[in-house]
Motif scaffolding. Structure first.
Motif, PDB file in Angstrom:
ATOM      1  N   ARG A   1      40.141  27.467 -12.865  1.00 35.89           N
ATOM      2  CA  ARG A   1      39.838  28.055 -14.245  1.00 35.89           C
ATOM      3  C   ARG A   1      40.919  27.249 -15.435  1.00 35.89           C
ATOM      4  O   ARG A   1      41.893  26.966 -15.043  1.00 35.89           O
ATOM      5  CB  ARG A   1      40.117  29.380 -14.429  1.00 35.89           C
TER       6      ARG A   1
ATOM      7  N   ARG B   1      40.176  30.875 -20.549  1.00 34.77           N
ATOM      8  CA  ARG B   1      39.114  32.090 -20.644  1.00 34.77           C
ATOM      9  C   ARG B   1      38.023  31.394 -21.525  1.00 34.77           C
ATOM     10  O   ARG B   1      36.880  31.912 -21.376  1.00 34.77           O
ATOM     11  CB  ARG B   1      39.847  33.424 -21.352  1.00 34.77           C
TER      12      ARG B   1
ATOM     13  N   GLY C   1      36.450  28.645 -19.114  1.00 34.72           N
ATOM     14  CA  GLY C   1      36.044  29.029 -17.918  1.00 34.72           C
ATOM     15  C   GLY C   1      36.346  28.065 -16.759  1.00 34.72           C
ATOM     16  O   GLY C   1      37.416  27.571 -16.766  1.00 34.72           O
ATOM     17  N   SER C   2      35.460  28.079 -15.636  1.00 38.23           N
ATOM     18  CA  SER C   2      35.930  27.290 -14.279  1.00 38.23           C
ATOM     19  C   SER C   2      35.495  25.806 -14.473  1.00 38.23           C
ATOM     20  O   SER C   2      34.706  25.439 -15.304  1.00 38.23           O
ATOM     21  CB  SER C   2      34.985  27.866 -13.413  1.00 38.23           C
TER      22      SER C   2
END
Length: 298
Positions: A214, A217, A220-221
């Motif tokens: 990650r 937030r 993301g990935s």
């Protein structure tokens, strides 16, 4: 001093540093969980199991070193030794990881530091140093060899002719240009949860390993490039690799770098992704994080 006072005087604490033994694992997991509260005891138990099961070059310690006071663990440094370049003249590399000493015993931390780098023929790497430790690491003789990370979108790179991207499977034949050492690396890292590919280009096998991670937030990935023979191979083959990854829903690839890489679609972020340091005669190759804490410690 009276005889009574002599008898009641506290004994000096016994302080020592020694290699970690199998019997230390339970108390060691408690110590690591205290020092790194963002990781659970289960995370550390799995990490120690991986260290216990993997091959370690002799005569180096399997786990690292323990600082203890009166037989009680108060500090730890984990060391991951691996043999690099087995087929082209080998050398031993050690990833220094997970250094922690209880606050009241920080005055003895140098015992751990000295033990960790005592093997002069070894090349040491530190791939996750906190910002506040950078001056300390450099004062200990370490040199920075990456300065940031690139977040790339390889699927936007150009088409490449005469190449085919194949997901690696240990039982398949990729021809004589994929060496036994490379096959062993790819197989081992599949077991660690990585993605492994072989790009066949004009009959030549080009291996690549990626680890899911990650970024933050908001984004993301992404995938972290863990292994390739040369970062220039990734830049050259980024288009077909990126489109193969995109079919699996993976659009972003992070890779360590000393600066921007011309020809790669993405953005360079200085001082991101932990600038990496080394100490020893063999300068680590950018694009090789095999058998490191990044993949061994969940």
């Amino acid at each position: 001093m009276s005889e009574k006072m002599q008898l009641t005087r506290e004994k000096p604490a016994r302080i020592g540093c020694r290699p970690i033994r199998d019997a230390d694992i339970g108390p060691l997991i408690e110590l690591l969980t205290e020092g790194f509260p963002d990781r659970t005891a289960a995370n550390w138990a799995r990490a120690m199991q991986r260290l216990a099961q993997r091959e370690v070059p002799a005569p180096y310690p399997r786990f690292g070193y323990l600082l203890e006071v009166d037989d009680t663990p108060v500090g730890v440094v984990l060391l991951i030794f691996s043999t690099q370049g087995k087929e082209r003249g080998s050398h031993v590399r050690c990833n220094i990881s997970s250094w922690y000493v209880k606050d009241s015993y920080r005055g003895y931390a140098s015992l751990l530091s000295n033990a960790a780098v005592r093997h002069k023929q070894v090349t040491y790497i530190n791939i996750s140093p906190g910002v506040w430790t950078w001056p300390i690491i450099e004062a200990q003789g370490f040199t920075r060899y990456t300065f940031g990370q690139i977040v790339a979108v390889p699927a936007l790179s150009p088409w490449v002719g005469n190449c085919c991207v194949r997901q690696f499977h240990a039982a398949e034949d990729y021809g004589p240009t994929l060496s036994k050492e490379e096959r062993d690396i790819l197989t081992a890292h599949l077991d660690y949860g990585c993605l492994a590919y072989v790009v066949m280009e004009k009959g030549e096998a080009n291996p690549f390993i990626f680890l899911p991670r990650r970024i933050n937030r908001r984004i993301g990935s992404a995938l972290q490039l863990v292994y390739c023979c040369d970062v220039r191979d990734f830049v050259r083959l980024a288009g077909p690799i990126g489109r193969a990854l995109a079919r699996r829903g993976r659009l972003l690839v992070c890779l360590d770098a000393a600066g921007p890489l011309p020809g790669l679609v993405g953005k360079y972020f200085p001082d991101r992704g932990y600038p990496k340091f080394f100490k020893g005669s063999e300068r680590p190759r950018i694009g090789d994080l095999t058998y490191s804490e990044l993949v061994l410690f969940p």
